[in-house]
Design a protein around this motif. Structure first.
Motif, mmCIF file in Angstrom:
data_model
loop_
_atom_site.group_PDB
_atom_site.id
_atom_site.type_symbol
_atom_site.label_atom_id
_atom_site.label_comp_id
_atom_site.label_asym_id
_atom_site.label_seq_id
_atom_site.Cartn_x
_atom_site.Cartn_y
_atom_site.Cartn_z
ATOM 1 N N ALA A 44 0.827 -1.215 0.000
ATOM 2 C CA ALA A 44 0.000 0.000 0.000
ATOM 3 C C ALA A 44 0.856 1.258 0.000
ATOM 4 C CB ALA A 44 -0.926 0.000 1.208
ATOM 5 N N GLY A 45 1.994 1.203 0.710
ATOM 6 C CA GLY A 45 2.871 2.366 0.794
ATOM 7 C C GLY A 45 3.903 2.442 -0.308
ATOM 8 N N ARG A 46 3.938 1.401 -1.141
ATOM 9 C CA ARG A 46 4.878 1.324 -2.268
ATOM 10 C C ARG A 46 6.327 1.445 -1.790
ATOM 11 N NH1 ARG A 46 1.082 4.826 -3.927
ATOM 12 N NH2 ARG A 46 2.522 6.586 -4.122
ATOM 13 N N PHE A 47 6.639 0.646 -0.760
ATOM 14 C CA PHE A 47 8.033 0.561 -0.321
ATOM 15 C C PHE A 47 8.380 -0.902 -0.081
ATOM 16 C CE2 PHE A 47 5.559 1.275 3.590
ATOM 17 C CZ PHE A 47 6.020 0.257 4.432
ATOM 18 N N GLU A 48 9.666 -1.194 0.007
ATOM 19 C CA GLU A 48 10.129 -2.559 0.244
ATOM 20 C C GLU A 48 10.287 -2.799 1.740
ATOM 21 O OE1 GLU A 48 13.682 -3.507 -1.883
ATOM 22 O OE2 GLU A 48 13.036 -2.470 -3.710
ATOM 23 N N ALA A 49 9.956 -3.999 2.182
ATOM 24 C CA ALA A 49 10.155 -4.382 3.574
ATOM 25 C C ALA A 49 10.451 -5.871 3.624
ATOM 26 C CB ALA A 49 8.932 -4.048 4.419
ATOM 27 N N VAL A 50 11.438 -6.229 4.407
ATOM 28 C CA VAL A 50 11.861 -7.624 4.519
ATOM 29 C C VAL A 50 11.085 -8.299 5.649
ATOM 30 C CG1 VAL A 50 13.798 -9.178 4.969
ATOM 31 C CG2 VAL A 50 14.156 -7.064 3.659
ATOM 32 N N HIS A 51 10.498 -9.445 5.365
ATOM 33 C CA HIS A 51 9.761 -10.197 6.384
ATOM 34 C C HIS A 51 10.726 -11.031 7.212
ATOM 35 C CE1 HIS A 51 7.112 -13.868 7.441
ATOM 36 N NE2 HIS A 51 6.927 -12.920 8.333
ATOM 37 N N VAL A 52 10.613 -10.919 8.545
ATOM 38 C CA VAL A 52 11.445 -11.703 9.463
ATOM 39 C C VAL A 52 10.510 -12.555 10.325
ATOM 40 C CG1 VAL A 52 13.242 -11.666 11.226
ATOM 41 C CG2 VAL A 52 13.143 -9.834 9.510
ATOM 42 N N PRO A 53 10.348 -13.842 10.011
ATOM 43 C CA PRO A 53 9.430 -14.692 10.778
ATOM 44 C C PRO A 53 10.057 -15.212 12.063
ATOM 45 C CG PRO A 53 10.375 -15.947 8.977
ATOM 46 C CD PRO A 53 10.914 -14.533 8.840
ATOM 47 N N PHE A 54 9.249 -15.344 13.095
ATOM 48 C CA PHE A 54 9.675 -15.899 14.380
ATOM 49 C C PHE A 54 8.744 -17.042 14.765
ATOM 50 C CE2 PHE A 54 11.687 -11.805 14.404
ATOM 51 C CZ PHE A 54 12.836 -11.961 15.170
ATOM 52 N N PRO A 55 9.154 -17.900 15.695
ATOM 53 C CA PRO A 55 8.282 -18.998 16.141
ATOM 54 C C PRO A 55 7.274 -18.525 17.182
ATOM 55 C CG PRO A 55 10.388 -19.169 17.252
ATOM 56 C CD PRO A 55 10.517 -18.016 16.274
ATOM 57 N N GLY A 56 6.453 -17.560 16.814
ATOM 58 C CA GLY A 56 5.456 -17.031 17.738
ATOM 59 C C GLY A 56 5.523 -15.524 17.831
ATOM 60 N N SER A 57 4.430 -14.914 18.282
ATOM 61 C CA SER A 57 4.363 -13.460 18.337
ATOM 62 C C SER A 57 5.163 -12.862 19.483
ATOM 63 C CB SER A 57 2.900 -13.006 18.424
ATOM 64 O OG SER A 57 2.253 -13.590 19.530
ATOM 65 N N ALA A 58 5.323 -13.591 20.592
ATOM 66 C CA ALA A 58 6.073 -13.044 21.727
ATOM 67 C C ALA A 58 7.534 -12.772 21.367
ATOM 68 C CB ALA A 58 5.956 -13.969 22.935
ATOM 69 N N PRO A 59 8.276 -13.746 20.801
ATOM 70 C CA PRO A 59 9.664 -13.433 20.414
ATOM 71 C C PRO A 59 9.737 -12.408 19.280
ATOM 72 C CG PRO A 59 9.053 -15.646 19.691
ATOM 73 C CD PRO A 59 7.968 -15.171 20.598
ATOM 74 N N ALA A 60 8.732 -12.374 18.422
ATOM 75 C CA ALA A 60 8.720 -11.369 17.355
ATOM 76 C C ALA A 60 8.626 -9.972 17.953
ATOM 77 C CB ALA A 60 7.559 -11.627 16.403
ATOM 78 N N ALA A 61 7.726 -9.805 18.925
ATOM 79 C CA ALA A 61 7.586 -8.496 19.570
ATOM 80 C C ALA A 61 8.865 -8.103 20.297
ATOM 81 C CB ALA A 61 6.410 -8.525 20.546
ATOM 82 N N THR A 62 9.517 -9.066 20.939
ATOM 83 C CA THR A 62 10.779 -8.787 21.636
ATOM 84 C C THR A 62 11.832 -8.279 20.669
ATOM 85 O OG1 THR A 62 10.327 -10.466 23.325
ATOM 86 C CG2 THR A 62 12.630 -9.807 23.029
ATOM 87 N N SER A 63 11.840 -8.831 19.449
ATOM 88 C CA SER A 63 12.838 -8.405 18.461
ATOM 89 C C SER A 63 12.643 -6.948 18.058
ATOM 90 C CB SER A 63 12.763 -9.299 17.214
ATOM 91 O OG SER A 63 11.641 -8.974 16.411
ATOM 92 N N VAL A 64 11.390 -6.480 18.074
ATOM 93 C CA VAL A 64 11.132 -5.075 17.743
ATOM 94 C C VAL A 64 11.497 -4.191 18.930
ATOM 95 C CG1 VAL A 64 9.422 -3.424 16.900
ATOM 96 C CG2 VAL A 64 9.286 -5.803 16.187
ATOM 97 N N VAL A 65 11.241 -4.654 20.131
ATOM 98 C CA VAL A 65 11.616 -3.900 21.335
ATOM 99 C C VAL A 65 13.126 -3.709 21.402
ATOM 100 C CG1 VAL A 65 11.671 -3.958 23.864
ATOM 101 C CG2 VAL A 65 9.570 -4.581 22.653
ATOM 102 N N THR A 66 13.881 -4.761 21.089
ATOM 103 C CA THR A 66 15.345 -4.670 21.161
ATOM 104 C C THR A 66 15.946 -3.928 19.983
ATOM 105 O OG1 THR A 66 15.608 -6.811 20.050
ATOM 106 C CG2 THR A 66 15.498 -6.823 22.467
ATOM 107 N N GLY A 67 15.150 -3.703 18.933
ATOM 108 C CA GLY A 67 15.643 -2.991 17.766
ATOM 109 C C GLY A 67 16.214 -3.888 16.694
ATOM 110 N N ASP A 68 16.153 -5.212 16.892
ATOM 111 C CA ASP A 68 16.621 -6.117 15.840
ATOM 112 C C ASP A 68 15.706 -6.046 14.626
ATOM 113 O OD1 ASP A 68 18.781 -7.030 17.361
ATOM 114 O OD2 ASP A 68 17.556 -8.559 18.344
ATOM 115 N N CYS A 69 14.416 -5.789 14.861
ATOM 116 C CA CYS A 69 13.466 -5.569 13.778
ATOM 117 C C CYS A 69 12.838 -4.193 13.948
ATOM 118 C CB CYS A 69 12.386 -6.647 13.764
ATOM 119 S SG CYS A 69 12.987 -8.282 13.236
#
Length: 319
Positions: free
Chosen positions: A173-198
């Motif tokens: 929708a925004g016409r930009f590129e973004a890389v998908h980084v999958p995790f084994p569940g939403s909790a570790p995924a959210a942690t990765s954004v908190v730490t700045g890895d994602c």
């Protein structure tokens, strides 16, 4: 020749043999409540809330069993292959019934492998970013993505999850590129954004991190504003996501062939639980808007979302 349409099959109308004796009342044995994601995920929180509520109403133990993997497909397949006697249930989501099956061989057809029972409600989500990202609005995120092609990434609960599709839809929708980084569940995924890895994530599990100012929310996804964040605009208000498929939901399913009497009993107990103030409040904390529906309404929703999601995935060249 007898034929069945997909909606009938999803309602458990296919006359498969069951192991429940005709004289055996339901329920008479403990019930497995399968969560197809790891502990700490939104699906897990909803599973545990509803399992406790059902146990109080059915009078037998209702035990949550986490069977995570493959974007929720591992747990879903386990339930699909279980005996259709009402003692093994699946807390499914849009991800493992309407997204993941389009992306590979998950071992089940979501339109014929399950009997729809009841819904815990529609799910709100937040588009949330790490505070170090120099954006404070959806418009600024779009501008940043365009100015930095390929730099942005987004975390999700796994390939085929709702967060996976929503991230791809947002970038499209925004016409930009973004890389998908999958995790084994939403909790570790959210942690990765908190730490700045994602950089960002679209999921209800980000809510406590936003409240604690560990993440910055740019918008909500949902039919209206999330009452927990009343000042935050919806993506639709900002002109994004009005036509996105596979809205977030969490719902209860049994293996296909489960007797209609058992489906009706479970639906009544589930919807009765949704009317309890404590249960409804807990679900709202997890980002859901509890709305009781019938098995027929849930079955129709799965069929519609599955078709719309498939079209979106093909358009995005994901499937």
């Amino acid at each position: 020749m007898i034929t069945f349409d997909r909606r009938t099959l999803l309602l458990g109308g296919l006359a498969l043999p069951t192991v429940a004796r005709a004289s055996e009342p339901f329920p008479s044995r403990p019930i497995r409540y399968v969560c197809p994601f790891p502990p700490g995920a939104t699906n897990d929180n909803v599973s545990r809330t509803m399992a406790r509520a059902l146990q109080a109403r059915l009078g037998v133990p209702v035990v949550v069993e986490n069977r995570a993997g493959a974007g929720g497909a591992v747990g879903a397949r386990f339930v699909a292959e279980s005996r259709p006697d009402g003692t093994t249930l699946l807390n499914a989501s849009a991800g493992n019934l309407t997204i993941a099956p389009h992306l590979g061989n998950v071992g089940y057809d979501p339109l014929i492998a399950f009997a729809a029972i009841a819904s815990a409600g529609e799910s709100y989500s937040l588009i949330a970013v790490n505070p170090s990202l120099p954006v404070r609005s959806l418009r600024e995120l779009t501008a940043y993505g365009r100015a930095n092609p390929g730099r942005l990434n987004y975390a999700s609960a796994g390939i085929g999850s709702a967060g996976h599709l929503r991230g791809a839809l947002l970038a499209d929708a925004g016409r930009f590129e973004a890389v998908h980084v999958p995790f084994p569940g939403s909790a570790p995924a959210a942690t990765s954004v908190v730490t700045g890895d994602c950089h960002l994530m679209i999921d209800p599990i980000t809510a406590p991190h936003v409240t604690a100012e560990r993440l910055r929310a740019l918008a909500t996804l949902g039919e209206d504003r999330w009452d927990a964040f009343p000042d935050l605009p919806t993506a639709a208000e900002l002109g994004v996501g009005r036509d996105w498929p596979a809205g977030g939901w969490f719902a209860l399913f049994a293996p296909a062939g489960t007797p209609q009497s058992i489906v009706a009993r479970l639906n009544a107990a589930f919807n009765d639980a949704l009317a309890e103030a404590e249960v409804a409040a807990a679900l709202r904390r997890f980002g859901l808007r509890p709305v009781p529906i019938s098995p027929e309404e849930l079955a129709a929703r799965v069929v519609a979302d599955h078709a719309a999601t498939g079209q979106a995935l093909r358009r995005l060249s994901i499937a």
